[in-house]
Design an enzyme around this catalytic site. Structure first.
Site, PDB file in Angstrom:
ATOM      1  N   ARG A  76       0.848  -1.194   0.000  1.00  0.00           N
ATOM      2  CA  ARG A  76       0.000   0.000   0.000  1.00  0.00           C
ATOM      3  C   ARG A  76       0.883   1.243   0.000  1.00  0.00           C
ATOM      4  O   ARG A  76       1.329   1.742   1.030  1.00  0.00           O
ATOM      5  CB  ARG A  76      -0.928  -0.042   1.202  1.00  0.00           C
ATOM      6  CG  ARG A  76      -2.064  -1.056   1.070  1.00  0.00           C
ATOM      7  CD  ARG A  76      -3.040  -0.678  -0.053  1.00  0.00           C
ATOM      8  NE  ARG A  76      -3.641   0.592   0.180  1.00  0.00           N
ATOM      9  CZ  ARG A  76      -4.809   0.776   0.824  1.00  0.00           C
ATOM     10  NH1 ARG A  76      -5.482  -0.283   1.253  1.00  0.00           N
ATOM     11  NH2 ARG A  76      -5.286   1.971   1.019  1.00  0.00           N
ATOM     12  N   HIS A 158     -14.602  -0.425  -5.497  1.00  0.00           N
ATOM     13  CA  HIS A 158     -14.948  -0.547  -4.077  1.00  0.00           C
ATOM     14  C   HIS A 158     -16.237   0.219  -3.783  1.00  0.00           C
ATOM     15  O   HIS A 158     -16.418   1.347  -4.237  1.00  0.00           O
ATOM     16  CB  HIS A 158     -13.820   0.036  -3.195  1.00  0.00           C
ATOM     17  CG  HIS A 158     -12.493  -0.639  -3.388  1.00  0.00           C
ATOM     18  ND1 HIS A 158     -11.675  -0.355  -4.466  1.00  0.00           N
ATOM     19  CD2 HIS A 158     -11.862  -1.581  -2.653  1.00  0.00           C
ATOM     20  CE1 HIS A 158     -10.578  -1.098  -4.383  1.00  0.00           C
ATOM     21  NE2 HIS A 158     -10.670  -1.849  -3.301  1.00  0.00           N
ATOM     22  N   LYS A 185     -11.139  -6.865  -9.584  1.00  0.00           N
ATOM     23  CA  LYS A 185     -11.326  -6.949  -8.140  1.00  0.00           C
ATOM     24  C   LYS A 185     -12.549  -6.121  -7.763  1.00  0.00           C
ATOM     25  O   LYS A 185     -12.621  -4.925  -8.068  1.00  0.00           O
ATOM     26  CB  LYS A 185     -10.110  -6.406  -7.389  1.00  0.00           C
ATOM     27  CG  LYS A 185     -10.321  -6.366  -5.868  1.00  0.00           C
ATOM     28  CD  LYS A 185      -9.311  -5.483  -5.172  1.00  0.00           C
ATOM     29  CE  LYS A 185      -9.648  -5.338  -3.680  1.00  0.00           C
ATOM     30  NZ  LYS A 185      -8.756  -4.362  -3.004  1.00  0.00           N
ATOM     31  N   GLN A 247     -10.958  -7.672   7.279  1.00  0.00           N
ATOM     32  CA  GLN A 247      -9.786  -8.412   6.814  1.00  0.00           C
ATOM     33  C   GLN A 247      -9.274  -9.333   7.915  1.00  0.00           C
ATOM     34  O   GLN A 247      -9.171  -8.941   9.065  1.00  0.00           O
ATOM     35  CB  GLN A 247      -8.697  -7.418   6.402  1.00  0.00           C
ATOM     36  CG  GLN A 247      -7.755  -7.922   5.349  1.00  0.00           C
ATOM     37  CD  GLN A 247      -6.887  -6.799   4.811  1.00  0.00           C
ATOM     38  OE1 GLN A 247      -6.105  -6.204   5.536  1.00  0.00           O
ATOM     39  NE2 GLN A 247      -7.024  -6.500   3.526  1.00  0.00           N
TER      40      GLN A 247
END
Length: 266
Positions: A76, A158, A185, A247
């Site tokens: 990230r 997202h 994704k 997560q």
């Protein structure tokens, strides 16, 4: 597989940090060896995807050490305050995804954001994550750089508020591939088991899809997806270091997957 004498040895030295760490590495090695045997077996009709550990550090020099023993990692770049040494991170033998969301000190689709991704690609990133909503000129330049350096493209979407209808999810998936994705994704906020079921249904496709349900209700999608066609799923380095809601940490994920692997071999 690990167990028996190894497990007993681990329990005897449970309170020794150095030995516990060594034991954990041995367990992970055994797990991966077991997974490799599963993948190599032509008698099994499933292939388990990888666990991709999302790493969010503020200094690039702190990343390489935590990459060891991971299946693959997502770096990230938006978390980095000090990018010195970032070139070494992407030359590591562990497969890497370069991801850069909006940088807090320079928000939006900034030149700095683009440059961080380009630097990662030029130094060996295996994948680059580009958001579906990116401006066309921004995404076009990154895609062009990725193709030049043989870096695969993940186009991501997202939705942090909800999980849309099946029709909308399918259209989002199509748009990801129309935008040049090698892998799509799609991550949405799951608030019920029905949301999670719609997310998992995205995997029924002829191209690679990573489908993630965010939040507690979506946690089931994070591990089941790798048994249902997802090439990988995202996990955190530690429970307190998650980069998305719901997560699961890599050690817990490995343990759960190991149990499922064993069951599927019975």
């Amino acid at each position: 597989y690990y167990g028996g004498p190894m497990l007993t040895l681990g329990l005897l030295f449970l309170h020794s940090p150095s030995i516990e760490g060594t034991f954990q590495r041995i367990k992970n090695t055994c797990i991966k060896s077991r997974i490799n045997r599963i993948r190599a077996s032509e008698n099994l009709d499933f292939r388990r995807g990888l666990l991709c550990t999302s790493i969010a550090k503020t200094r690039a020099v702190d990343i390489a050490d935590v990459m060891e023993d991971q299946d693959m990692v997502e770096i990230r770049l938006d978390y980095l305050v000090d990018t010195s040494g970032i070139e070494d991170v992407f030359s590591h033998s562990v497969p890497t995804i370069a991801t850069c969301r909006s940088i807090p000190s320079n928000p939006g689709w900034s030149t700095e954001r683009e440059n961080r991704l380009v630097t990662a690609i030029e130094n060996g990133a295996d994948y680059v994550d580009i958001e579906l909503e990116s401006p066309s000129d921004y995404s076009s330049r990154i895609c062009q750089c990725a193709r030049k350096h043989n870096c695969k493209i993940i186009v991501s979407h997202h939705d942090y508020e909800r999980t849309p209808s099946t029709d909308i999810l399918n259209e989002i998936r199509e748009n990801c591939f129309r935008s040049g994705a090698d892998i799509a994704k799609i991550a949405t906020k799951a608030s019920s088991h029905r949301d999670s079921a719609r997310i998992i249904a995205l995997l029924d496709y002829h191209k690679p899809v990573v489908a993630v349900g965010m939040g507690v209700a979506g946690q089931i999608t994070r591990l089941t997806s790798v048994y249902l066609g997802a090439p990988f799923t995202y996990v955190s380095l530690k429970p307190e270091e998650g980069t998305a809601q719901g997560q699961i940490d890599v050690n817990s994920s490995n343990r759960l997957c190991n149990i499922l692997d064993e069951i599927m071999l019975q």
